[in-house]
Write a protein that holds these residues in place. Sequence first.
Motif, PDB file in Angstrom:
ATOM      1  N   GLY A  49       0.810  -1.210   0.000  1.00 35.01           N
ATOM      2  CA  GLY A  49       0.000   0.000   0.000  1.00 35.01           C
ATOM      3  C   GLY A  49       0.845   1.263   0.000  1.00 35.01           C
ATOM      4  O   GLY A  49       2.071   1.217  -0.135  1.00 35.01           O
ATOM      5  N   ALA A  50       0.170   2.373   0.170  1.00 36.76           N
ATOM      6  CA  ALA A  50       0.835   3.684   0.178  1.00 36.76           C
ATOM      7  C   ALA A  50       1.718   3.837   1.417  1.00 36.76           C
ATOM      8  O   ALA A  50       1.419   3.298   2.485  1.00 36.76           O
ATOM      9  CB  ALA A  50      -0.215   4.786   0.158  1.00 36.76           C
ATOM     10  N   LYS A  51       2.792   4.600   1.264  1.00 34.46           N
ATOM     11  CA  LYS A  51       3.682   4.891   2.383  1.00 34.46           C
ATOM     12  C   LYS A  51       2.993   5.858   3.337  1.00 34.46           C
ATOM     13  O   LYS A  51       2.264   6.749   2.916  1.00 34.46           O
ATOM     14  CB  LYS A  51       4.973   5.530   1.884  1.00 34.46           C
ATOM     15  CG  LYS A  51       5.805   4.626   1.017  1.00 34.46           C
ATOM     16  CD  LYS A  51       7.019   5.377   0.494  1.00 34.46           C
ATOM     17  CE  LYS A  51       7.765   4.551  -0.522  1.00 34.46           C
ATOM     18  NZ  LYS A  51       8.849   5.327  -1.144  1.00 34.46           N
ATOM     19  N   GLU A  52       3.246   5.667   4.629  1.00 32.18           N
ATOM     20  CA  GLU A  52       2.714   6.576   5.641  1.00 32.18           C
ATOM     21  C   GLU A  52       3.657   6.621   6.827  1.00 32.18           C
ATOM     22  O   GLU A  52       4.308   5.630   7.150  1.00 32.18           O
ATOM     23  CB  GLU A  52       1.312   6.153   6.084  1.00 32.18           C
ATOM     24  CG  GLU A  52       1.236   4.743   6.654  1.00 32.18           C
ATOM     25  CD  GLU A  52      -0.185   4.316   6.976  1.00 32.18           C
ATOM     26  OE1 GLU A  52      -0.617   4.558   8.126  1.00 32.18           O
ATOM     27  OE2 GLU A  52      -0.829   3.720   6.113  1.00 32.18           O
ATOM     28  N   ASP A  53       3.752   7.771   7.468  1.00 35.85           N
ATOM     29  CA  ASP A  53       4.555   7.896   8.683  1.00 35.85           C
ATOM     30  C   ASP A  53       3.729   7.443   9.868  1.00 35.85           C
ATOM     31  O   ASP A  53       2.558   7.819   9.996  1.00 35.85           O
ATOM     32  CB  ASP A  53       5.009   9.345   8.884  1.00 35.85           C
ATOM     33  CG  ASP A  53       6.140   9.723   7.942  1.00 35.85           C
ATOM     34  OD1 ASP A  53       6.791   8.821   7.390  1.00 35.85           O
ATOM     35  OD2 ASP A  53       6.379  10.934   7.767  1.00 35.85           O
ATOM     36  N   ARG A  54       4.342   6.603  10.725  1.00 35.29           N
ATOM     37  CA  ARG A  54       3.645   6.074  11.903  1.00 35.29           C
ATOM     38  C   ARG A  54       4.557   6.108  13.103  1.00 35.29           C
ATOM     39  O   ARG A  54       5.755   5.871  13.003  1.00 35.29           O
ATOM     40  CB  ARG A  54       3.234   4.609  11.684  1.00 35.29           C
ATOM     41  CG  ARG A  54       2.161   4.348  10.666  1.00 35.29           C
ATOM     42  CD  ARG A  54       0.784   4.809  11.046  1.00 35.29           C
ATOM     43  NE  ARG A  54      -0.032   3.957  11.843  1.00 35.29           N
ATOM     44  CZ  ARG A  54      -0.550   2.796  11.517  1.00 35.29           C
ATOM     45  NH1 ARG A  54      -0.265   2.227  10.386  1.00 35.29           N
ATOM     46  NH2 ARG A  54      -1.360   2.172  12.332  1.00 35.29           N
ATOM     47  N   GLU A  55       3.964   6.360  14.250  1.00 33.23           N
ATOM     48  CA  GLU A  55       4.663   6.249  15.527  1.00 33.23           C
ATOM     49  C   GLU A  55       4.340   4.862  16.053  1.00 33.23           C
ATOM     50  O   GLU A  55       3.196   4.564  16.384  1.00 33.23           O
ATOM     51  CB  GLU A  55       4.176   7.336  16.493  1.00 33.23           C
ATOM     52  CG  GLU A  55       5.027   7.473  17.727  1.00 33.23           C
ATOM     53  CD  GLU A  55       6.427   7.981  17.446  1.00 33.23           C
ATOM     54  OE1 GLU A  55       7.354   7.509  18.131  1.00 33.23           O
ATOM     55  OE2 GLU A  55       6.611   8.824  16.546  1.00 33.23           O
ATOM     56  N   LEU A  56       5.342   3.987  16.110  1.00 33.33           N
ATOM     57  CA  LEU A  56       5.173   2.623  16.599  1.00 33.33           C
ATOM     58  C   LEU A  56       5.832   2.500  17.970  1.00 33.33           C
ATOM     59  O   LEU A  56       6.423   3.456  18.469  1.00 33.33           O
ATOM     60  CB  LEU A  56       5.780   1.632  15.598  1.00 33.33           C
ATOM     61  CG  LEU A  56       5.199   1.686  14.179  1.00 33.33           C
ATOM     62  CD1 LEU A  56       5.964   0.750  13.254  1.00 33.33           C
ATOM     63  CD2 LEU A  56       3.723   1.335  14.183  1.00 33.33           C
ATOM     64  N   ILE A  57       5.749   1.343  18.565  1.00 33.96           N
ATOM     65  CA  ILE A  57       6.288   1.118  19.906  1.00 33.96           C
ATOM     66  C   ILE A  57       7.759   1.506  20.000  1.00 33.96           C
ATOM     67  O   ILE A  57       8.186   2.103  20.987  1.00 33.96           O
ATOM     68  CB  ILE A  57       6.095  -0.356  20.329  1.00 33.96           C
ATOM     69  CG1 ILE A  57       4.611  -0.686  20.464  1.00 33.96           C
ATOM     70  CG2 ILE A  57       6.833  -0.657  21.629  1.00 33.96           C
ATOM     71  CD1 ILE A  57       4.321  -2.181  20.619  1.00 33.96           C
ATOM     72  N   THR A  58       8.534   1.199  18.960  1.00 35.28           N
ATOM     73  CA  THR A  58       9.985   1.427  19.017  1.00 35.28           C
ATOM     74  C   THR A  58      10.432   2.717  18.343  1.00 35.28           C
ATOM     75  O   THR A  58      11.630   2.946  18.190  1.00 35.28           O
ATOM     76  CB  THR A  58      10.735   0.240  18.397  1.00 35.28           C
ATOM     77  OG1 THR A  58      10.250   0.028  17.065  1.00 35.28           O
ATOM     78  CG2 THR A  58      10.558  -1.017  19.232  1.00 35.28           C
ATOM     79  N   GLY A  59       9.494   3.558  17.918  1.00 31.74           N
ATOM     80  CA  GLY A  59       9.893   4.836  17.347  1.00 31.74           C
ATOM     81  C   GLY A  59       9.080   5.254  16.137  1.00 31.74           C
ATOM     82  O   GLY A  59       8.029   4.691  15.845  1.00 31.74           O
ATOM     83  N   HIS A  60       9.616   6.242  15.433  1.00 31.54           N
ATOM     84  CA  HIS A  60       8.944   6.831  14.274  1.00 31.54           C
ATOM     85  C   HIS A  60       9.464   6.165  12.996  1.00 31.54           C
ATOM     86  O   HIS A  60      10.676   6.052  12.806  1.00 31.54           O
ATOM     87  CB  HIS A  60       9.211   8.338  14.246  1.00 31.54           C
ATOM     88  CG  HIS A  60       8.381   9.070  13.257  1.00 31.54           C
ATOM     89  ND1 HIS A  60       7.035   9.280  13.420  1.00 31.54           N
ATOM     90  CD2 HIS A  60       8.703   9.623  12.069  1.00 31.54           C
ATOM     91  CE1 HIS A  60       6.563   9.942  12.387  1.00 31.54           C
ATOM     92  NE2 HIS A  60       7.562  10.166  11.552  1.00 31.54           N
ATOM     93  N   PHE A  61       8.547   5.737  12.132  1.00 31.54           N
ATOM     94  CA  PHE A  61       8.896   5.017  10.908  1.00 31.54           C
ATOM     95  C   PHE A  61       8.027   5.479   9.757  1.00 31.54           C
ATOM     96  O   PHE A  61       6.913   5.954   9.956  1.00 31.54           O
ATOM     97  CB  PHE A  61       8.645   3.504  11.079  1.00 31.54           C
ATOM     98  CG  PHE A  61       9.475   2.855  12.131  1.00 31.54           C
ATOM     99  CD1 PHE A  61      10.699   2.291  11.822  1.00 31.54           C
ATOM    100  CD2 PHE A  61       9.042   2.790  13.442  1.00 31.54           C
ATOM    101  CE1 PHE A  61      11.472   1.686  12.798  1.00 31.54           C
ATOM    102  CE2 PHE A  61       9.801   2.188  14.430  1.00 31.54           C
ATOM    103  CZ  PHE A  61      11.023   1.631  14.106  1.00 31.54           C
ATOM    104  N   THR A  62       8.524   5.272   8.543  1.00 31.95           N
ATOM    105  CA  THR A  62       7.685   5.303   7.346  1.00 31.95           C
ATOM    106  C   THR A  62       7.422   3.831   7.030  1.00 31.95           C
ATOM    107  O   THR A  62       8.373   3.041   6.920  1.00 31.95           O
ATOM    108  CB  THR A  62       8.381   5.991   6.161  1.00 31.95           C
ATOM    109  OG1 THR A  62       8.683   7.334   6.529  1.00 31.95           O
ATOM    110  CG2 THR A  62       7.481   5.994   4.932  1.00 31.95           C
ATOM    111  N   ILE A  63       6.153   3.473   6.944  1.00 34.07           N
ATOM    112  CA  ILE A  63       5.777   2.089   6.661  1.00 34.07           C
ATOM    113  C   ILE A  63       4.819   2.062   5.476  1.00 34.07           C
ATOM    114  O   ILE A  63       4.287   3.095   5.060  1.00 34.07           O
ATOM    115  CB  ILE A  63       5.102   1.403   7.876  1.00 34.07           C
ATOM    116  CG1 ILE A  63       3.764   2.070   8.198  1.00 34.07           C
ATOM    117  CG2 ILE A  63       6.035   1.378   9.077  1.00 34.07           C
ATOM    118  CD1 ILE A  63       2.848   1.215   9.046  1.00 34.07           C
TER     119      ILE A  63
END
Length: 105
Positions: A49-63
Amino acid sequence: MAEFTGHPLYSCRKCRNPVALADDLLSKAFKAKSGAAYMFSHAMNIVVGAKEDRELITGHFTIAKIYCSKCGEEMGWNYVRAYDVRQKYKEGNYILEKAKILKEY
């Protein structure tokens, strides 16, 4: 779809489409919204799918969310970019939710 013999693989729980080889399993120590998740170095028969910035448990990522190419079930995500240098090892790897996959032999 390729035929796999002799090596365990992981398939979509909903439609049995192969999505990852057991040889590509890197870790079983991940968490997702449905609970446990596995990290793989490669995934197959998926739609990204499309790229999106997310705040996950271990930090900030583009997923980018990943979906089964056969039935469209959301399977997990692909790490596109890690903003923390300590998390860079995740880039390019795939997270598959344990509740969405089956191990087959």
